[in-house]
Design a protein around this motif. Structure first.
Motif, mmCIF file in Angstrom:
data_model
loop_
_atom_site.group_PDB
_atom_site.id
_atom_site.type_symbol
_atom_site.label_atom_id
_atom_site.label_comp_id
_atom_site.label_asym_id
_atom_site.label_seq_id
_atom_site.Cartn_x
_atom_site.Cartn_y
_atom_site.Cartn_z
ATOM 1 N N UNK A 99 0.821 -1.222 0.000
ATOM 2 C CA UNK A 99 0.000 0.000 0.000
ATOM 3 C C UNK A 99 0.849 1.264 0.000
ATOM 4 N N UNK A 100 2.168 1.152 0.023
ATOM 5 C CA UNK A 100 3.020 2.341 -0.024
ATOM 6 C C UNK A 100 2.707 3.171 -1.273
ATOM 7 N N UNK A 101 2.797 4.484 -1.127
ATOM 8 C CA UNK A 101 2.520 5.356 -2.283
ATOM 9 C C UNK A 101 3.490 5.099 -3.426
ATOM 10 N N UNK A 102 4.653 4.582 -3.102
ATOM 11 C CA UNK A 102 5.648 4.216 -4.121
ATOM 12 C C UNK A 102 5.023 3.377 -5.229
ATOM 13 N N UNK A 103 4.107 2.487 -4.859
ATOM 14 C CA UNK A 103 3.516 1.592 -5.851
ATOM 15 C C UNK A 103 2.447 2.279 -6.696
ATOM 16 N N UNK A 104 2.108 3.506 -6.349
ATOM 17 C CA UNK A 104 1.154 4.260 -7.168
ATOM 18 C C UNK A 104 1.832 5.360 -7.981
ATOM 19 N N UNK A 105 3.123 5.536 -7.799
ATOM 20 C CA UNK A 105 3.838 6.555 -8.560
ATOM 21 C C UNK A 105 4.070 6.064 -9.995
ATOM 22 N N UNK A 106 3.969 6.968 -10.967
ATOM 23 C CA UNK A 106 4.068 6.558 -12.382
ATOM 24 C C UNK A 106 5.519 6.395 -12.835
ATOM 25 N N UNK A 107 6.183 5.390 -12.272
ATOM 26 C CA UNK A 107 7.580 5.112 -12.608
ATOM 27 C C UNK A 107 7.740 3.606 -12.811
ATOM 28 N N UNK A 108 8.716 3.196 -13.613
ATOM 29 C CA UNK A 108 8.990 1.756 -13.730
ATOM 30 C C UNK A 108 9.652 1.240 -12.456
ATOM 31 N N UNK A 109 9.175 0.093 -11.984
ATOM 32 C CA UNK A 109 9.656 -0.484 -10.722
ATOM 33 C C UNK A 109 10.174 -1.899 -10.941
ATOM 34 N N UNK A 110 11.373 -2.157 -10.418
ATOM 35 C CA UNK A 110 11.913 -3.508 -10.412
ATOM 36 C C UNK A 110 12.207 -3.895 -8.969
ATOM 37 N N UNK A 111 12.223 -5.202 -8.710
ATOM 38 C CA UNK A 111 12.608 -5.738 -7.410
ATOM 39 C C UNK A 111 13.808 -6.655 -7.594
ATOM 40 N N UNK A 112 14.852 -6.421 -6.806
ATOM 41 C CA UNK A 112 16.027 -7.284 -6.784
ATOM 42 C C UNK A 112 16.032 -7.990 -5.437
ATOM 43 N N UNK A 113 15.874 -9.298 -5.455
ATOM 44 C CA UNK A 113 15.676 -10.029 -4.208
ATOM 45 C C UNK A 113 16.140 -11.474 -4.371
ATOM 46 N N UNK A 122 4.950 -12.627 -7.024
ATOM 47 C CA UNK A 122 4.746 -13.272 -8.318
ATOM 48 C C UNK A 122 3.346 -13.840 -8.489
ATOM 49 N N UNK A 123 2.639 -14.012 -7.390
ATOM 50 C CA UNK A 123 1.275 -14.538 -7.450
ATOM 51 C C UNK A 123 0.391 -13.766 -6.467
ATOM 52 N N UNK A 124 -0.912 -13.856 -6.662
ATOM 53 C CA UNK A 124 -1.840 -13.229 -5.728
ATOM 54 C C UNK A 124 -1.983 -11.736 -5.935
ATOM 55 N N UNK A 125 -2.433 -11.049 -4.865
ATOM 56 C CA UNK A 125 -2.772 -9.629 -4.988
ATOM 57 C C UNK A 125 -1.560 -8.732 -5.195
ATOM 58 N N UNK A 126 -0.363 -9.210 -4.866
ATOM 59 C CA UNK A 126 0.841 -8.394 -5.045
ATOM 60 C C UNK A 126 1.415 -8.493 -6.459
ATOM 61 N N UNK A 127 0.966 -9.463 -7.219
ATOM 62 C CA UNK A 127 1.504 -9.679 -8.562
ATOM 63 C C UNK A 127 1.293 -8.434 -9.427
ATOM 64 N N UNK A 128 2.291 -8.081 -10.197
ATOM 65 C CA UNK A 128 2.203 -6.944 -11.097
ATOM 66 C C UNK A 128 2.645 -5.625 -10.507
ATOM 67 N N UNK A 129 2.963 -5.595 -9.216
ATOM 68 C CA UNK A 129 3.417 -4.339 -8.607
ATOM 69 C C UNK A 129 4.803 -3.948 -9.121
#
Length: 243
Positions: A99-113, A122-129
């Motif tokens: 729910x962080x505002x970061x996920x609503x900002x109009x920028x490309x986002x990658x996760x390194x983990x 990768x699955x469920x409600x968080x998929x596509x963030x």
């Protein structure tokens, strides 16, 4: 120290208090820089293909600084870059509040983990963030940067800006992956032995301490803008020399 190649050119960009703190003792989001510092930061980020931040930094702020200057966006387009750099969050655990505002900002986002950290995204409600999720193995210091940095290079990242925090910067300095630093010295004193610094972690023995070369100094009002280049490590500084 084995040289990591290929890897992106890496620039650290941070603001700190006059006593060398990047946040207060409770690690509140540090917003003590002036509008001049904000413009300076935006300029440095706009020069990069991607911006790398530790998860703790994203959690503290809840947002990232997008490029807002039409001039900087135009320059990026002239360089055939996207209007916004890619914002890459690195996190061993992958634990971030969706729910962080970061996920609503109009920028490309990658996760390194890690593979474990990637699972929830990768699955469920968080998929596509995140537009892209890159996984690497972990070592005793967190993510294995000897694998991660060449991976980012292969993804087309040639210039990488690092926006904190201190633990991330320390990890990258320890493997000789930082090329230069832009540090803004701000006119306040935060104090506190628990307050984070630009380079956290366990610290460096004197013989291993990264050496810097001052490239430029600029003063605007009460702030000082410092640009340092990281000197190449000598054989005498290499870890094997102290074994």
């Amino acid at each position: 120290m084995k040289r990591i190649e290929p890897r992106p050119q890496m620039t650290v960009v941070l603001a700190m208090s006059a006593d060398g703190k990047i946040a207060d003792a409770v690690r509140s989001a540090a917003r003590f820089g002036s509008e001049h510092d904000r413009a300076h930061l935006e300029t440095r980020l706009a020069a990069a293909d991607a911006v790398l931040s530790g998860a703790s930094t994203v959690r503290a702020y809840g947002t990232i600084l997008p490029i807002s200057s039409p001039k900087l966006i135009s320059v990026r387009r002239d360089r055939q870059q996207s209007p916004q750099p890619i914002y890459i969050v690195c996190s061993h655990s992958g634990h971030l509040d969706p729910t962080l505002r970061f996920f609503r900002q109009p920028v490309p986002r990658w996760l390194l983990t890690t593979k474990t950290g990637a699972a929830d995204w990768q699955d469920g409600e968080k998929a596509g963030r995140f537009e892209k999720i890159l996984t690497v193995s972990a070592n005793g210091d967190g993510l294995d940067w000897a694998i991660a940095l060449p991976m980012l290079y292969q993804q087309g990242i040639r210039r990488l800006a690092v926006a904190g925090g201190g633990q991330l910067v320390a990890s990258l300095l320890a493997i000789g992956a930082v090329d230069d630093l832009w540090l803004t010295l701000c006119p306040l004193l935060l104090g506190g032995r628990e307050a984070p610094t630009p380079v956290d972690g366990i610290g460096f023995p004197a013989k291993l301490a990264p050496q810097l070369q001052l490239c430029s100094v600029k003063t605007i009002a009460d702030e000082v803008f410092l640009h340092y280049q990281v000197r190449a490590q000598t054989d005498a500084q290499a870890p094997d020399a102290l074994a």
